[in-house]
Every structure is written in structure tokens, then in C-alpha cells.
Enzyme design. Structure first.
Site, PDB file in Angstrom:
ATOM      1  N   ASP A   1     -53.082  70.435 -34.081  1.00 38.02           N
ATOM      2  CA  ASP A   1     -54.484  70.107 -33.902  1.00 38.02           C
ATOM      3  C   ASP A   1     -54.668  68.684 -34.411  1.00 38.02           C
ATOM      4  O   ASP A   1     -53.765  68.082 -34.999  1.00 38.02           O
ATOM      5  CB  ASP A   1     -55.409  71.119 -34.604  1.00 38.02           C
TER       6      ASP A   1
HETATM    7  C1  NOJ Z   1     -59.999  69.655 -32.932  1.00 42.68           C
HETATM    8  C2  NOJ Z   1     -60.282  71.055 -32.483  1.00 42.68           C
HETATM    9  O1  NOJ Z   1     -60.017  71.973 -33.528  1.00 42.68           O
HETATM   10  C3  NOJ Z   1     -59.490  71.455 -31.267  1.00 42.68           C
HETATM   11  O2  NOJ Z   1     -59.877  72.722 -30.859  1.00 42.68           O
HETATM   12  C4  NOJ Z   1     -59.672  70.449 -30.178  1.00 42.68           C
HETATM   13  O3  NOJ Z   1     -58.994  70.854 -29.025  1.00 42.68           O
HETATM   14  C5  NOJ Z   1     -59.176  69.106 -30.680  1.00 42.68           C
HETATM   15  N1  NOJ Z   1     -59.958  68.711 -31.826  1.00 42.68           N
HETATM   16  C6  NOJ Z   1     -59.251  68.022 -29.611  1.00 42.68           C
HETATM   17  O4  NOJ Z   1     -60.543  67.671 -29.368  1.00 42.68           O
END
Ligand code: NOJ
Length: 759
Positions: A304
Site C-alpha cells: 500500500d
Molecule cells: C491507500 C489506500 O489504502 C489504498 O486502498 C489505495 O488503493 C492506495 N492508497 C492508492 O490510492
């Protein structure tokens, strides 16, 4: 031959070949050592050989580049630490993927840069296409309330058709995190609290996104997230630690991930949380042992946003060098916007901490997807201006959105059949969300810079021919009652009042945890003031999570939970209010009566001192001040019609493990409207070690019945539905009595029988 000595089969030779292929020597850059070998099961040998040949040409910096993902500056979904010259980095082969890009022209520019790099390896473009791309669908939690797998799959399919026509290869969805805590803002992005429903929806969404398979121009890669247990953040505070038994993890939290992997999901994303002390991006147990080894996942794992470098803040690694070392060994293939791989991986290899074989395995997984998507044949395959023009916001997509939106609403209360409304009556539309457009889209909608339109409740009602007056009353978070008098005056002039209250779109979502989940501001005060007029009141609650609204629930005659419904919200709501569509949604998450009950869920374990549901009794497990009942239970939702359940039959009373039992019963529509019912099958293992939940959803069917019509519904119970993980994480069944419950909700069980599982 000795029974334990099996003959050397072809598969053993293949295995040896694969093992050889994964040794450092086989991955050396020297041309002389390039090997073509038989790939593992399920892999395309042509692609695998191409990857082997390409890997042999790549420098370590180019390999690290493939594992490096940056965000463009066009859309921001996290803290960008250092922008740098990304275009130059792409030309230098230092970036394998970009997120937060969209649009044919824009993606073409980036791909042009990639085509100037030494090896011309195409870029992968990712975006959070969570509930629609150009056509905004209901938030995922709302769609889950439809319990309509075809509708959910269609919504993902349309999102993929639009996104892929706009240059995107990869969506960061579905989020399959099970959630039992409505304080956690991300509940809006998931499918609620149940592993069975959650698994079915995970499957539907992966299939929807990936369509007929990667390589088709209308298929985008799914990314199953957040692996794992992100939804169990302590205190419902986003990004927080998770501490749970492995049995709990396997039994409740992992099944939707497994279902998504089995449905062929191309990628997984790990999570921000630590699980029992190990940050998920450092967890070999999750990423390698479970996902890649046990489940045989052949795609790649992306971190993430910055979750690798965040190991430093967790206190797990002393610097990003150590964090990168941990992550790559754990099986985290790509680094999203973290720069931990970019800054450290080559050095880690040079220092002998990370073998080239490990780097190559991660790069292989990323390249595999680029080949499967067909990007090496045509890097611009998804960037076709004509297709983009023809695909986005097609009328058929808008129609489908309206239908999914209608199916996602949950009718919570309808005293004296106040709904559906009579078209001849005048309606006062009151509340902060009546004319709100932006909030209809929900948190994760794509920003079209003002070029998009969502149908407001006001517009939807007018389009349906309603005679409406309007007063706002207050804003969502207002503390002032200055607008109440006018709202009361407006209500007095109408035959019936429809109120739109709830949360704004930025109150649920990532980093949107709330400790107080009652209706924000003075909204419930406004409802009281309007109810005091004596006019019949319908309250629509628009929100991204279960809220607490006890006064409203106890006093107002009709309540519809609309969630955030997307572009067609106003039209879909008007369809429900006027009976053009009979509501059929059921709650995918328990609604507490107080935040003090959280975490609250229907499939809990009994205590040794269970309390009565409705009253506190001394020395029993309850609360002094309230009952332990939720306000609305999992699976609950009304219809304008009534359904009667009867005639439960089990095909046998005793079942051997290799056998099946068929459960059948009749449902009759005894009301005057045609309508859909979601019949729910729950099972309980009456006596077991370890103990089992009071009930568990094991089947559901959504069926349409005309007034007076009856249908027979059946479910098959096999051994798998009776199995569970013991404390050694073995998947077992125990003989004994099982209770079968058939209900219209988890707390509205209409029929019940038992059978015995024999040894
Ligand atoms: C953080 C989020 O937790 C995740 O779900 C998301 O896909 C990414 N950012 C990218 O935006």
C-alpha cells in the site's frame, strides 16, 4: 515397489526444472546462462520464456525500476514525498508502474516516455476505480446491501470497460476487508461483516473487473486489498494495529481474499496495519506462505502507499534499507510510492543481503502481468481515443447504475405503509442533502473536475413528476438551528415530508474514522422539529457507514438507508419512494444502537452467561444501560410487500461426511406488490471444540415473487459448509447436531430444524 517410493514422474522433472530456474545462477544476467524451462502449473510457457530472456538483458537498476511505482501528480491519494523528475525516471527505466493516471492522452504521454527507455518495457497504469469510473456507481457497501451478485458483477464490469477505454490497466479494487466496526471510515469500501457474503462479492467483483481475462482490451487487473486484516484496526482508527488469533484470521478475515485469489485476481495489495506485531508488508506468513505458496497465487503483490517505508515509523525497521530488505524477503513485489526499493534494493543486492533470484522472482511476477495484458505487443493497447469517446458514460451504463442504485437501498421502517408515496400528494423536501450533488458520489469516486453530474434527490423527485417544496433546515455538521423555522413552515405546507440527512462524502472513506457515529450536527434535532409538525415523515439516510439515529428510528414512521448511490442517486431514490421499484436491500453490516457496543456482529460466540436479548439480567453478559441487541441486525431489510416462509424440509436427518443434505422451503408473497426477497440460510454447530458462532450465513438466494406467488427455495449443505478451523488451523468437521435456520434476516428466523452429522 515400496509403497512410499513413488515412481519418478514427469512432474518431478518439471519441479526440478523450476527449482533450477529459481536459483541465482539461472537468473544471472550473463547471456550464456539464459535457460528456458518448464514453468510452474498454470503459467504460459511462451510468456515465461520471454520473461527469462528479458530478465537476462536487464541491469539491476532496470529490475528495481519494474518494482517501483510512483503516483502521478494528477490525482493525489496519499502523501507524495518527493516528486522529482518522473518523466525522466520513466525514460531511464526506473519506474515500472504509475498510479493515479487516467485518460488516453495522458497515459499515452507516459507510455511514449517508457518507449524511449533502453528496453522499452511498457508502464502499467493503475487507479482506484472503486465504485465506477466515469459512471459513478453506489459505494461498495451499498452494493453489498443489494445481495445481488449479478448487479455487483455488472457494476465492476462497466467500471472496467470505462477505465480500460481510458488507458487504465489496473484498478485497486476490490477491497475485501471484513469490518465489524462502523467507526472505521473504510467500511464504505467493503462488503460488510460476513465472510460468506464477502467471499461471494469478492468473486463477483474480480470477475467483473477482469471480464473474459487479461489480454482483452476491456479487462483491467483487479487488486485485492488490503492483505490482511486491515478492517480489524483497533478502535476503528484507520491504519491502526491489528491483534487477533490466527483462528479468527483464517475463519473470518481470510476467506474473501481466498475467494478472490481463486477467482483469478491478478494482483494483491498488502495493508498498512501490523498484524500481531508484524507490519503486513513485512509478513512472509501472509504474502509468501499463505498467498503465494498455499493458495498458489501467480500474480504480484503491491505494497500500500508507502507501507514499506512505514515500517520505520512502526518501529519494525531502523531505516528504509532494512524495511526494503524485510519487504522483498516477505514477498512484497512492488513498492507503491514508497521509494524504499528504489533507494535501497540495488545496494541490498550488492551488499549480498538480497539475492538476485529474489529480485528476479518479483520482477518476473510484474512482467508476467504486462505480457498477459498484451502490453509488449502494443503498449498503447488501452489508449485509444475513439474507444474512450464511445465508451464513457454510455446510456446503457447510466441505466445500469440507476438499477444497481435502486437495489442497494435498504428500507428500515415503513409504519402504516407510508411508502410508497402517492404521486398526487405534495412533498416537502427538507434536509442538508436534498440538493447535494457531490455527496451522492461517495468518497472514492473519480474527480471529473466539475464536468460530471449526479442527479440530486431534488432533481430526481422533480423528474418523477413530484410536486415539491424545499428547505435545507441545516448543513450536515451545523450546530445552528437558524434554518429550522423555515423548514417547519415548508413542511406545514405539504402533505408529506421527505428528509435527506446523513454524512457528506468526505466523512467516510480512507482516514475518515469517527468516534461519534450519530447523525452529525443538529440533523436529528431537525428531524424532531419536523416530526413535531404532525406531518408524515420519511427519512432518507445518506451515509458511508452504519450510523446511530435512535430517536429517528423510534419515532419517524418511514426510513430508507440510501448510502451514497452514485450519479443516478436522485432518480433511483424517486423510483423507490414512488414504488416504481420495491426495495429489496438487506444490511451487510450490523447497525449498533450505541457506539459503545462496537465491535458488534451477528456471528458472535455465545458466552457462558448469555443475557436475554431484551433485558439486562444480573450476572449475565450484557450492558447495564442498554440491551445487547443491535438497532438493526445483519441481513435486515423490509419490502413494500410481505413474505411468508413455510414448509421447511431436510432431505435427511442424519448426514455422513461424504453426503449432502438438501434444505427446501416455500416463500409466498402475501402482500400486494411484486417484490424480491433475500432468503438466508444460517447454520449453527450446536456443540463443538472450539466453540462455534451462534449462527453463520451459509447460503442466500434473491428471488422475485409476484403478489400471491409461491416459490420453493433450496440449498445444498455439504461437508464444506460444516467445516471450520480448529486451534491448530486444521480445516475440520466434528460430528454432532447442527441447527438449520432459514430467515429473512439474521434476527428474523422464520423456520428451523436440526440434523446430525455422523462420523
Ligand atoms: C491507500 C489506500 O489504502 C489504498 O486502498 C489505495 O488503493 C492506495 N492508497 C492508492 O490510492
Amino acid at each position: 515397489m515400496h509403497p512410499l517410493r513413488k515412481p519418478l514422474l514427469l512432474k518431478h522433472f518439471l519441479l526440478l526444472a523450476v527449482i533450477f530456474a529459481f536459483t541465482p545462477a539461472a537468473f544471472s544476467q550473463s547471456k550464456a546462462k539464459v535457460k528456458t524451462s518448464a514453468p510452474a502449473k498454470g503459467l504460459n510457457p511462451v510468456i515465461e520464456n520471454k520473461i527469462t530472456a528479458l530478465l537476462a538483458k536487464m541491469t539491476i537498476d532496470e529490475k528495481v525500476g519494474q518494482l517501483n511505482q510512483y503516483s502521478s501528480d494528477k490525482v493525489v491519494t496519499g502523501p507524495i514525498t518527493n516528486s522529482g523528475n518522473k518523466l525522466q525516471d520513466v525514460k531511464d527505466g526506473k519506474i515500472g508502474s504509475l498510479l493515479n493516471v487516467r485518460g488516453v492522452d495522458y497515459t499515452r504521454q507516459w507510455q511514449d516516455a517508457a518507449m524511449q527507455s533502453r528496453l522499452k518495457i511498457p508502464l502499467l497504469f493503475g487507479l482506484d476505480v472503486i465504485h465506477g469510473y466515469r459512471t459513478t456507481f453506489p459505494i461498495p457497501l451499498a452494493e453489498a446491501a443489494s445481495w445481488d451478485l449479478d448487479a455487483i458483477q455488472l457494476s465492476a464490469r462497466i467500471a472496467a470497460e470505462e477505465a480500460s477505454a481510458s488507458g487504465i490497466h489496473w484498478t485497486f479494487a476490490p477491497m475485501v476487508d471484513l469490518a465489524r466496526d462502523p467507526r472505521w471510515g473504510r467500511v464504505m469500501e467493503g462488503a460488510g461483516e460476513d465472510p460468506f457474503l464477502g467471499s461471494a462479492i469478492a468473486r463477483a467483483r474480480v470477475i467483473g473487473f477482469q471480464g473474459k481475462g487479461l489480454g482483452n482490451t476491456d479487462a483491467v487487473m483487479a487488486c485485492v486489498k488490503h492483505f490482511a486484516a486491515y478492517g480489524a484496526a483497533i478502535g476503528g482508527r484507520d491504519y491502526n494495529s491489528v491483534d487477533m488469533s490466527l483462528r479468527n484470521l483464517w475463519e473470518f478475515y481470510l476467506p474473501p481474499f481466498k475467494a478472490a485469489a481463486e477467482a483469478g485476481a491478478a494482483t494483491f495489495m498488502n495493508s498498512f496495519n501490523d498484524l500481531n506485531g508484524t507490519p503486513a508488508s513485512a509478513s512472509k506468513y501472509l504474502q509468501t506462505d499463505i498467498l503465494k505458496s498455499k493458495w498458489g497465487f501467480k500474480g504480484f503483490v503491491v505494497s500500500d502507499w508507502g507501507s514499506i517505508r512505514e515500517m520505520v515509523a512502526h518501529g519494525y525497521a531502523k531505516d528504509t534499507y532494512e524495511a526494503a530488505d524485510q519487504a522483498i524477503h516477505a514477498g512484497n513485489d512492488m513498492d507503491m510510492e514508497g521509494r524504499a526499493y528504489n533507494n535501497n534494493l540495488a545496494k541490498l543486492v550488492k551488499d549480498g543481503k538480497v539475492s538476485m533470484a529474489i529480485v528476479d522472482e518479483a520482477v518476473r511476477r510484474v512482467l508476467r502481468k504486462k505480457y498477459e495484458l498484451g502490453l509488449f505487443d502494443d503498449p498503447y493497447k488501452f489508449s485509444n481515443a475513439e474507444r474512450e469517446k464511445q465508451t464513457l458514460n454510455k446510456q446503457s451504463f447510466i441505466d445500469a447504475e440507476r438499477d444497481v442504485a435502486r437495489k442497494s437501498m435498504v428500507l428500515l421502517k415503513n409504519q402504516n405503509q407510508l411508502l410508497p408515496l402517492d404521486k398526487n400528494k405534495t412533498v416537502a423536501l427538507i434536509g442538508p442533502l436534498v440538493k447535494s450533488e457531490a455527496d451522492m458520489k461517495g468518497f472514492w469516486s473519480v474527480d471529473w473536475e466539475g464536468k460530471d453530474h449526479s442527479v440530486t434527490l431534488f432533481e430526481g423527485m422533480e423528474a418523477a413528476g413530484a410536486k415539491v417544496n424545499y428547505a435545507k433546515g441545516c448543513d450536515v455538521s451545523d450546530t445552528s438551528r437558524a434554518g429550522f423555522a423555515e423548514a417547519v413552515k415548508t413542511a406545514m405546507k405539504a402533505d408529506v415530508v421527505v428528509m435527506a440527512v446523513g454524512e457528506t462524502a468526505v466523512m467516510s472513506g480512507e482516514a475518515k474514522s469517527r468516534s461519534d457515529i450519530t447523525l452529525p450536527g443538529v440533523q436529528e434535532e431537525l428531524i424532531k422539529a419536523i416530526q413535531a409538525t404532525g406531518k408524515p415523515v420519511v427519512v432518507l439516510i445518506m451515509a458511508g457507514r452504519p450510523l446511530v439515529f435512535n430517536w429517528t428510528a423510534d419515532h419517524v414512521p418511514a426510513i430508507v438507508y440510501t448510502w451514497w448511490l452514485g450519479n443516478e442517486a436522485g432518480n433511483a431514490i424517486a423510483d423507490v419512494l414512488y414504488g416504481k421499484y420495491n426495495p429489496s436491500g438487506k444490511l451487510p453490516m450490523t447497525f449498533p444502537q450505541s457506539v459503545g457496543q462496537v465491535p458488534i456482529y451477528y456471528n458472535y460466540l455465545n458466552t457462558g452467561r448469555p443475557s436475554k436479548d431484551d433485558a439486562f439480567s444480573k450476572y449475565s453478559s450484557g450492558y447495564l444501560d442498554i440491551t445487547k441487541r443491535p438497532k438493526y441486525a445483519f441481513g435486515y431489510g423490509l419490502s413494500y410487500t410481505k413474505f411468508e416462509y413455510s414448509d421447511l424440509k431436510l432431505s435427511k436427518n442424519d448426514m455422513r461426511k461424504a453426503e449432502e443434505i438438501t434444505v427446501s422451503f416455500t416463500i409466498k408473497n402475501t402482500g400486494k406488490y411484486a417484490g424480491e426477497e433475500v432468503a438466508q440460510l444460517y447454520l449453527q454447530d450446536a456443540v463443538s471444540q472450539p466453540v462455534r458462532p451462534v449462527k453463520e450465513l451459509k447460503g442466500f438466494k434473491k428471488l422475485m415473487l409476484q403478489p400471491g406467488e409461491s416459490k420453493t427455495v433450496s440449498f445444498v449443505i455439504d461437508k464444506d459448509k460444516l467445516s471450520f478451523y480448529n486451534n491448530d488451523l486444521q480445516w475440520i468437521t466434528q460430528p454432532g447436531k447442527f441447527n438449520v435456520f432459514i430467515g429473512s434476516a439474521s434476527d428474523d428466523i422464520r423456520l428451523q430444524k436440526s440434523f446430525n452429522l455422523l462420523d
